[in-house]
Design a protein around this motif. Structure first.
Motif, PDB file in Angstrom:
ATOM      1  N   ARG A 147       2.958  -5.842  13.674  1.00 40.36           N
ATOM      2  CA  ARG A 147       3.258  -5.978  12.254  1.00 40.36           C
ATOM      3  C   ARG A 147       2.169  -5.291  11.424  1.00 40.36           C
ATOM      4  NH1 ARG A 147       3.484 -12.267  11.621  1.00 40.36           N
ATOM      5  NH2 ARG A 147       4.603 -11.934  13.587  1.00 40.36           N
ATOM      6  N   GLU A 148       2.554  -4.804  10.283  1.00 41.09           N
ATOM      7  CA  GLU A 148       1.616  -4.151   9.373  1.00 41.09           C
ATOM      8  C   GLU A 148       1.177  -5.158   8.304  1.00 41.09           C
ATOM      9  OE1 GLU A 148       1.531   0.211   7.436  1.00 41.09           O
ATOM     10  OE2 GLU A 148       2.982  -1.143   6.503  1.00 41.09           O
ATOM     11  N   SER A 149      -0.094  -5.105   7.978  1.00 36.25           N
ATOM     12  CA  SER A 149      -0.621  -6.010   6.967  1.00 36.25           C
ATOM     13  C   SER A 149      -1.716  -5.310   6.175  1.00 36.25           C
ATOM     14  CB  SER A 149      -1.173  -7.280   7.619  1.00 36.25           C
ATOM     15  OG  SER A 149      -2.255  -6.961   8.481  1.00 36.25           O
ATOM     16  N   LEU A 150      -2.034  -5.909   5.037  1.00 39.96           N
ATOM     17  CA  LEU A 150      -3.174  -5.433   4.264  1.00 39.96           C
ATOM     18  C   LEU A 150      -4.454  -5.851   4.959  1.00 39.96           C
ATOM     19  CD1 LEU A 150      -2.063  -6.304   0.613  1.00 39.96           C
ATOM     20  CD2 LEU A 150      -2.267  -4.024   1.612  1.00 39.96           C
ATOM     21  N   ALA A 151      -5.522  -5.123   4.697  1.00 43.30           N
ATOM     22  CA  ALA A 151      -6.805  -5.430   5.321  1.00 43.30           C
ATOM     23  C   ALA A 151      -7.923  -5.174   4.324  1.00 43.30           C
ATOM     24  CB  ALA A 151      -7.020  -4.601   6.577  1.00 43.30           C
ATOM     25  N   MET A 152      -8.955  -5.970   4.425  1.00 39.91           N
ATOM     26  CA  MET A 152     -10.146  -5.804   3.598  1.00 39.91           C
ATOM     27  C   MET A 152     -11.347  -5.620   4.504  1.00 39.91           C
ATOM     28  SD  MET A 152     -11.949  -8.491   0.927  1.00 39.91           S
ATOM     29  CE  MET A 152     -12.666  -9.439   2.273  1.00 39.91           C
ATOM     30  N   LEU A 153     -12.181  -4.629   4.214  1.00 37.93           N
ATOM     31  CA  LEU A 153     -13.400  -4.378   4.970  1.00 37.93           C
ATOM     32  C   LEU A 153     -14.600  -4.712   4.100  1.00 37.93           C
ATOM     33  CD1 LEU A 153     -12.617  -0.898   6.624  1.00 37.93           C
ATOM     34  CD2 LEU A 153     -12.083  -3.189   7.470  1.00 37.93           C
ATOM     35  N   ARG A 154     -15.571  -5.409   4.696  1.00 39.45           N
ATOM     36  CA  ARG A 154     -16.810  -5.721   3.967  1.00 39.45           C
ATOM     37  C   ARG A 154     -17.977  -5.709   4.939  1.00 39.45           C
ATOM     38  NH1 ARG A 154     -18.655 -11.218   4.167  1.00 39.45           N
ATOM     39  NH2 ARG A 154     -17.322 -12.532   5.476  1.00 39.45           N
ATOM     40  N   ALA A 155     -19.171  -5.494   4.404  1.00 42.29           N
ATOM     41  CA  ALA A 155     -20.385  -5.487   5.214  1.00 42.29           C
ATOM     42  C   ALA A 155     -20.875  -6.905   5.391  1.00 42.29           C
ATOM     43  CB  ALA A 155     -21.461  -4.635   4.536  1.00 42.29           C
ATOM     44  N   LEU A 174      -5.062  -9.462   5.279  1.00 37.58           N
ATOM     45  CA  LEU A 174      -4.644 -10.102   4.039  1.00 37.58           C
ATOM     46  C   LEU A 174      -3.136 -10.307   4.029  1.00 37.58           C
ATOM     47  CD1 LEU A 174      -6.712  -7.989   1.459  1.00 37.58           C
ATOM     48  CD2 LEU A 174      -7.386 -10.134   2.557  1.00 37.58           C
ATOM     49  N   LEU A 175      -2.714 -11.371   3.408  1.00 46.06           N
ATOM     50  CA  LEU A 175      -1.292 -11.597   3.208  1.00 46.06           C
ATOM     51  C   LEU A 175      -0.795 -10.701   2.077  1.00 46.06           C
ATOM     52  CD1 LEU A 175      -1.250 -15.519   3.351  1.00 46.06           C
ATOM     53  CD2 LEU A 175      -0.748 -13.918   5.204  1.00 46.06           C
ATOM     54  N   TRP A 176       0.461 -10.334   2.155  1.00 46.76           N
ATOM     55  CA  TRP A 176       1.054  -9.534   1.090  1.00 46.76           C
ATOM     56  C   TRP A 176       1.205 -10.405  -0.168  1.00 46.76           C
ATOM     57  CZ3 TRP A 176       1.390  -4.451   1.915  1.00 46.76           C
ATOM     58  CH2 TRP A 176       1.438  -3.998   3.229  1.00 46.76           C
ATOM     59  N   PRO A 177       1.163  -9.814  -1.339  1.00 51.67           N
ATOM     60  CA  PRO A 177       1.265 -10.618  -2.566  1.00 51.67           C
ATOM     61  C   PRO A 177       2.502 -11.516  -2.626  1.00 51.67           C
ATOM     62  CG  PRO A 177       0.559  -8.390  -3.106  1.00 51.67           C
ATOM     63  CD  PRO A 177       0.909  -8.389  -1.643  1.00 51.67           C
ATOM     64  N   ASP A 178       3.642 -11.048  -2.058  1.00 53.76           N
ATOM     65  CA  ASP A 178       4.850 -11.877  -2.125  1.00 53.76           C
ATOM     66  C   ASP A 178       4.824 -13.027  -1.122  1.00 53.76           C
ATOM     67  OD1 ASP A 178       5.078 -10.429   0.166  1.00 53.76           O
ATOM     68  OD2 ASP A 178       7.070  -9.628  -0.252  1.00 53.76           O
ATOM     69  N   MET A 200       5.143   4.616  11.697  1.00 47.50           N
ATOM     70  CA  MET A 200       4.099   3.714  11.219  1.00 47.50           C
ATOM     71  C   MET A 200       2.748   4.389  11.426  1.00 47.50           C
ATOM     72  SD  MET A 200       3.312  -0.216  12.366  1.00 47.50           S
ATOM     73  CE  MET A 200       4.999  -0.705  12.129  1.00 47.50           C
ATOM     74  N   PRO A 201       2.247   5.088  10.404  1.00 45.57           N
ATOM     75  CA  PRO A 201       0.967   5.794  10.552  1.00 45.57           C
ATOM     76  C   PRO A 201      -0.211   4.855  10.744  1.00 45.57           C
ATOM     77  CG  PRO A 201       1.711   5.865   8.270  1.00 45.57           C
ATOM     78  CD  PRO A 201       2.825   5.294   9.062  1.00 45.57           C
ATOM     79  N   THR A 202      -0.041   3.570  10.391  1.00 47.37           N
ATOM     80  CA  THR A 202      -1.152   2.628  10.510  1.00 47.37           C
ATOM     81  C   THR A 202      -1.181   1.948  11.871  1.00 47.37           C
ATOM     82  OG1 THR A 202       0.227   0.882   9.534  1.00 47.37           O
ATOM     83  CG2 THR A 202      -1.151   2.158   8.036  1.00 47.37           C
ATOM     84  N   ALA A 203      -0.342   2.426  12.829  1.00 45.24           N
ATOM     85  CA  ALA A 203      -0.282   1.775  14.133  1.00 45.24           C
ATOM     86  C   ALA A 203      -1.618   1.854  14.851  1.00 45.24           C
ATOM     87  CB  ALA A 203       0.807   2.403  14.985  1.00 45.24           C
ATOM     88  N   LYS A 204      -2.355   2.937  14.682  1.00 40.45           N
ATOM     89  CA  LYS A 204      -3.649   3.093  15.326  1.00 40.45           C
ATOM     90  C   LYS A 204      -4.753   3.461  14.345  1.00 40.45           C
ATOM     91  CE  LYS A 204      -2.855   2.244  19.680  1.00 40.45           C
ATOM     92  NZ  LYS A 204      -3.585   1.179  20.414  1.00 40.45           N
ATOM     93  N   THR A 205      -4.419   3.439  13.062  1.00 39.58           N
ATOM     94  CA  THR A 205      -5.392   3.856  12.057  1.00 39.58           C
ATOM     95  C   THR A 205      -5.383   2.886  10.877  1.00 39.58           C
ATOM     96  OG1 THR A 205      -5.049   6.184  12.635  1.00 39.58           O
ATOM     97  CG2 THR A 205      -6.123   5.725  10.530  1.00 39.58           C
TER      98      THR A 205
END
Length: 372
Positions: A148-156, A166-170, A86-91
């Motif tokens: 758990r892995e999830s989508l994420a959105m970054l904004r200023a 973010l929740l997954w589309p399904d 899981m490359p997104t574990a810390k990134t």
């Protein structure tokens, strides 16, 4: 503020070490504890093992995976999860930059503040924040948090970078069975709805507060003091079903603009004269105006009929009666015609009398005497 996750943002070849802080606080919301109604004692939940029936301490509670529809539970340890690729574990890996409108609000889950972790992260952190704000974009990527892995959105936001998981589309359920059948809407109804939206004005976050929490706090304070809780104020809404949608919208627009029931007519004009809408109030005033203008017309008809009767004494009584009768029964648009008819009738009667008198004189006889 205590950080709950430490990692980094991968922005191309740029790596930004960050700390994650919870951006929301739900402790201020109303929460209740479960009690035994008989004696008021609080009820506690204990973790009981199904095999031996004994209580299990928290340090002995582990993880297990149970497939849907299967009774088998597979034990999973933290070591097993740490060995997963899981490359997104810390990134947090940024995948793309998109317009904010492309993110459906249904997908937004939890919000976190991201802050720079260390002095070396300050400049790239500020660069990413300024780029997001200036370019008016949001970043979309993937991150693994809390197992758990999830989508994420970054904004200023407010000189900081905010991460929304973010929740997954399904995970978004379809609206099947919720949407009503096609409903016909009139143009004026849509126009009034848009007017009401504009009339409500802007939202001031400083004026928003939890009325329910305040009511609960007052209730608790009254019970502690041994007082009787105050009766709730009567609601201004009748709760009746709206029958006339247009009337309800017009009333809502007047209320949003600060008007009341007393200035209904004064406030309704700018509402009914909007884009493509026929002014209903003006059309209603038309017949009333015609009714008012019809009153002097009737009086004129009576006076005209009386004058005609004075001019010719012989048919005067009949003409005056006809004018009076026609003036009393006439509508707003017809008295003038009937007055003219009465005048013509009077003149005609006089002409006939004059013709008979002339004929008798020409015959050598005086009117009213027999000729021998």
């Amino acid at each position: 503020m205590r950080s709950i996750w430490n990692g980094s943002i991968s922005f191309g070849l740029v790596t930004i070490p960050v700390k994650t802080y919870s951006a929301t606080d739900r402790t201020s919301s109303v929460s209740f504890v479960r009690i035994h109604e008989k004696d008021g004692a609080q009820i506690h939940y204990r973790k009981i093992c199904e095999l031996d029936g004994e209580e299990v301490p928290n340090e002995e509670v582990g993880k297990g995976y149970q497939a849907p529809g299967d009774e088998t539970v597979v034990p999973i340890t933290d070591d097993d999860l740490s060995q997963l690729p899981m490359p997104t574990a810390k990134t947090l890996s940024i995948l793309s930059f998109v317009d904010p409108a492309e993110i459906d609000p249904l997908q937004m889950d939890k919000a976190y503040y991201l802050g720079p972790n260390g002095a070396s992260a300050t400049k790239p952190y500020t660069l990413l924040r300024e780029a997001l704000e200036h370019h008016r974009k949001v970043a979309v990527g993937k991150v693994a948090m809390r197992g758990r892995e999830s989508l994420a959105m970054l904004r200023a936001y407010d000189r900081a970078i905010v991460m929304h998981t973010l929740l997954w589309p399904d995970q978004i359920r379809p609206a099947t069975g919720v949407v009503p059948d096609d409903v016909a809407l009139r143009e004026n109804e849509l126009t009034l709805a848009e007017t009401l939206m504009d009339s409500l004005g802007e939202l001031d976050p400083a004026e928003l507060h939890d009325d329910y929490r305040e009511a609960v706090e007052e209730l608790v304070a009254a019970k502690v003091e041994g007082e009787e809780p105050a009766a709730p104020a009567a609601s201004g809404s009748s709760g009746a079903q709206v029958i006339d949608l247009t009337a309800a919208l017009e009333k809502s627009v007047r209320a949003a603009r600060g008007g009341g029931e007393s200035d209904t007519r004064a406030k309704s004009a700018p509402v009914t004269s909007l884009r493509g809408r026929k002014p209903a109030k003006k059309s209603e005033a038309g017949p009333r105006a015609s009714g008012r203008s019809g009153t002097p017309t009737k009086k004129t008809a009576k006076k005209t009929g009386t004058g005609s009767a004075a001019a010719k004494k012989t048919p005067g009584k009949k003409t005056a009666a006809a004018a009076k009768t026609s003036g009393g029964r006439a509508k707003a648009a017809s008295p003038a015609k009937k007055t003219g008819t009465s005048a013509r009738g009077t003149a005609g009667t006089a002409t006939k009398k004059a013709s008979k008198s002339t004929a008798k004189k020409a015959a050598g006889g005086k009117p009213g005497r027999k000729t021998g």
